[in-house]
Design a protein around this motif. Structure first.
Motif, mmCIF file in Angstrom:
data_model
loop_
_atom_site.group_PDB
_atom_site.id
_atom_site.type_symbol
_atom_site.label_atom_id
_atom_site.label_comp_id
_atom_site.label_asym_id
_atom_site.label_seq_id
_atom_site.Cartn_x
_atom_site.Cartn_y
_atom_site.Cartn_z
ATOM 1 N N GLY A 4 0.815 -1.203 0.000
ATOM 2 C CA GLY A 4 0.000 0.000 0.000
ATOM 3 C C GLY A 4 0.849 1.253 0.000
ATOM 4 O O GLY A 4 1.952 1.268 0.544
ATOM 5 N N TYR A 5 0.332 2.306 -0.620
ATOM 6 C CA TYR A 5 1.013 3.600 -0.618
ATOM 7 C C TYR A 5 -0.019 4.668 -0.287
ATOM 8 O O TYR A 5 -1.015 4.821 -0.991
ATOM 9 N N ALA A 6 0.220 5.408 0.803
ATOM 10 C CA ALA A 6 -0.666 6.493 1.228
ATOM 11 C C ALA A 6 0.150 7.771 1.267
ATOM 12 O O ALA A 6 1.301 7.761 1.694
ATOM 13 N N ARG A 7 -0.456 8.886 0.823
ATOM 14 C CA ARG A 7 0.281 10.146 0.785
ATOM 15 C C ARG A 7 -0.652 11.304 1.087
ATOM 16 O O ARG A 7 -1.797 11.333 0.636
ATOM 17 N N VAL A 8 -0.147 12.241 1.872
ATOM 18 C CA VAL A 8 -0.813 13.525 2.087
ATOM 19 C C VAL A 8 0.196 14.618 1.770
ATOM 20 O O VAL A 8 1.401 14.402 1.829
ATOM 21 N N THR A 32 3.716 5.271 4.041
ATOM 22 C CA THR A 32 3.010 6.553 4.176
ATOM 23 C C THR A 32 3.990 7.694 3.967
ATOM 24 O O THR A 32 5.142 7.628 4.382
ATOM 25 N N GLU A 33 3.490 8.730 3.332
ATOM 26 C CA GLU A 33 4.364 9.843 2.951
ATOM 27 C C GLU A 33 3.652 11.167 3.158
ATOM 28 O O GLU A 33 2.435 11.267 2.974
ATOM 29 N N ARG A 34 4.431 12.189 3.492
ATOM 30 C CA ARG A 34 3.929 13.564 3.580
ATOM 31 C C ARG A 34 4.743 14.407 2.604
ATOM 32 O O ARG A 34 5.742 15.009 2.978
ATOM 33 N N ALA A 35 4.309 14.407 1.358
ATOM 34 C CA ALA A 35 5.021 15.163 0.313
ATOM 35 C C ALA A 35 4.057 15.427 -0.828
ATOM 36 O O ALA A 35 3.077 14.707 -1.008
ATOM 37 N N SER A 36 4.353 16.433 -1.616
ATOM 38 C CA SER A 36 3.527 16.760 -2.767
ATOM 39 C C SER A 36 3.619 15.661 -3.814
ATOM 40 O O SER A 36 4.686 15.112 -4.064
ATOM 41 N N GLY A 37 2.488 15.358 -4.433
ATOM 42 C CA GLY A 37 2.457 14.356 -5.497
ATOM 43 C C GLY A 37 3.137 14.837 -6.759
ATOM 44 O O GLY A 37 3.429 14.049 -7.650
ATOM 45 N N GLY A 38 3.396 16.136 -6.858
ATOM 46 C CA GLY A 38 4.079 16.670 -8.024
ATOM 47 C C GLY A 38 5.587 16.497 -7.949
ATOM 48 O O GLY A 38 6.295 16.679 -8.931
ATOM 49 N N ARG A 39 6.078 16.154 -6.751
ATOM 50 C CA ARG A 39 7.522 15.969 -6.575
ATOM 51 C C ARG A 39 7.896 14.541 -6.899
ATOM 52 O O ARG A 39 7.179 13.602 -6.583
ATOM 53 N N TRP A 40 9.033 14.354 -7.502
ATOM 54 C CA TRP A 40 9.512 13.010 -7.829
ATOM 55 C C TRP A 40 10.393 12.459 -6.710
ATOM 56 O O TRP A 40 10.536 11.261 -6.567
ATOM 57 N N ASP A 41 10.975 13.326 -5.911
ATOM 58 C CA ASP A 41 11.897 12.882 -4.863
ATOM 59 C C ASP A 41 11.145 12.580 -3.559
ATOM 60 O O ASP A 41 11.353 13.214 -2.538
ATOM 61 N N VAL A 60 -3.244 1.812 -4.072
ATOM 62 C CA VAL A 60 -3.432 3.171 -3.566
ATOM 63 C C VAL A 60 -4.922 3.402 -3.365
ATOM 64 O O VAL A 60 -5.755 2.738 -3.982
ATOM 65 N N TRP A 61 -5.233 4.336 -2.491
ATOM 66 C CA TRP A 61 -6.630 4.671 -2.242
ATOM 67 C C TRP A 61 -7.225 5.370 -3.458
ATOM 68 O O TRP A 61 -8.343 5.113 -3.861
ATOM 69 N N LYS A 62 -6.426 6.267 -4.080
ATOM 70 C CA LYS A 62 -6.878 7.051 -5.218
ATOM 71 C C LYS A 62 -5.670 7.329 -6.111
ATOM 72 O O LYS A 62 -4.548 7.452 -5.622
ATOM 73 N N LEU A 63 -5.879 7.444 -7.425
ATOM 74 C CA LEU A 63 -4.764 7.661 -8.368
ATOM 75 C C LEU A 63 -3.902 8.857 -8.006
ATOM 76 O O LEU A 63 -2.674 8.795 -8.096
ATOM 77 N N ASP A 64 -4.526 9.967 -7.603
ATOM 78 C CA ASP A 64 -3.733 11.166 -7.332
ATOM 79 C C ASP A 64 -2.878 11.041 -6.078
ATOM 80 O O ASP A 64 -2.033 11.880 -5.803
ATOM 81 N N ARG A 65 -3.066 9.990 -5.288
ATOM 82 C CA ARG A 65 -2.179 9.749 -4.149
ATOM 83 C C ARG A 65 -0.822 9.263 -4.643
ATOM 84 O O ARG A 65 0.190 9.489 -4.006
ATOM 85 N N LEU A 66 -0.790 8.609 -5.792
ATOM 86 C CA LEU A 66 0.466 8.115 -6.351
ATOM 87 C C LEU A 66 1.190 9.206 -7.118
ATOM 88 O O LEU A 66 2.395 9.370 -7.000
ATOM 89 N N SER A 67 0.441 9.985 -7.906
ATOM 90 C CA SER A 67 1.077 11.042 -8.696
ATOM 91 C C SER A 67 0.045 12.059 -9.140
ATOM 92 O O SER A 67 -1.090 11.703 -9.462
ATOM 93 N N ARG A 68 0.447 13.313 -9.199
ATOM 94 C CA ARG A 68 -0.428 14.381 -9.703
ATOM 95 C C ARG A 68 -0.274 14.558 -11.205
ATOM 96 O O ARG A 68 -1.103 15.150 -11.853
#
Length: 192
Positions: A4-8, A32-41, A60-68
């Motif tokens: 699983g991958y979760a991001r805010v 789990t991550e706290r970073a912008s989905g627009g960042r690659w790093d 992933v819960w939603k596509l935009d959690r993986l990448s913007r």
């Protein structure tokens, strides 16, 4: 294994809802991550990608959690495919371990390619229209023709070093170096 991958994006947001959904979907390991989905790093994303093995499924819960970015999303899908892993988005019901899910990702990829081609065509048309009006693309030169000629003369006669000439005209020393290299390469004098 389900990974699983979760991001805010910000600290005031919480991944609890995403984590709960990923756990109920059967994710054995959740990053789990706290970073912008627009960042690659994003360190947790890369840690997860390093641990993906053939047969694994990234959830992933939603596509935009993986990448913007659609481009980045498709690149991630290519990486997962090359590793022999699948992908599943719970909200959009995309599952690349099924034929319908793979088709859906191919449709998304086709639209992304169409969008890139349209941007490329519009760019070419704009450049052609500008050229027809006598405009040239690119950045405007930092130095006028007169200033370029003066730099070449000052450095050529030894009156100033390249660094001093750069400071005198308020440009980066690499600008002066390129100008001098072009002058030496062409052998032509800059005329006013």
């Amino acid at each position: 294994m389900l990974l699983g991958y979760a991001r805010v994006s910000t600290d005031d947001q919480d991944t609890a809802a995403q984590v709960a959904a990923l756990e109920s979907a059967g994710a054995g390991r959740i990053f789990t991550e706290r970073a912008s989905g627009g960042r690659w790093d994003r360190p947790e994303l890369h840690r997860m990608l390093d641990q993906v093995r053939a047969g694994d499924v990234v959830v992933v819960w939603k596509l935009d959690r993986l990448s913007r970015s659609l481009r980045d999303l498709l690149q991630l899908m290519d990486q997962l495919d090359a590793a022999g892993a699948g992908f599943k988005s719970l909200t959009e019901a995309i599952d690349t371990t099924t034929a319908a899910g793979r088709m859906m990702m191919q449709v998304i990829g086709a639209f992304a390619q169409f969008e890139r081609d349209m941007v490329r065509e519009r760019t070419r048309a704009g450049l052609a229209a500008a050229a027809a009006q006598g405009r040239k693309g690119g950045r405007r030169p930092k130095l006028t023709r007169e200033q370029r000629a003066m730099v070449v003369r000052l450095v050529g006669t030894g009156e100033k070093t390249a660094a001093e000439a750069a400071r005198l005209f308020g440009v980066n020393p690499s600008t002066v170096s390129r100008l001098l290299a072009t002058e030496r390469h062409t052998g032509d004098e800059l005329r006013l």
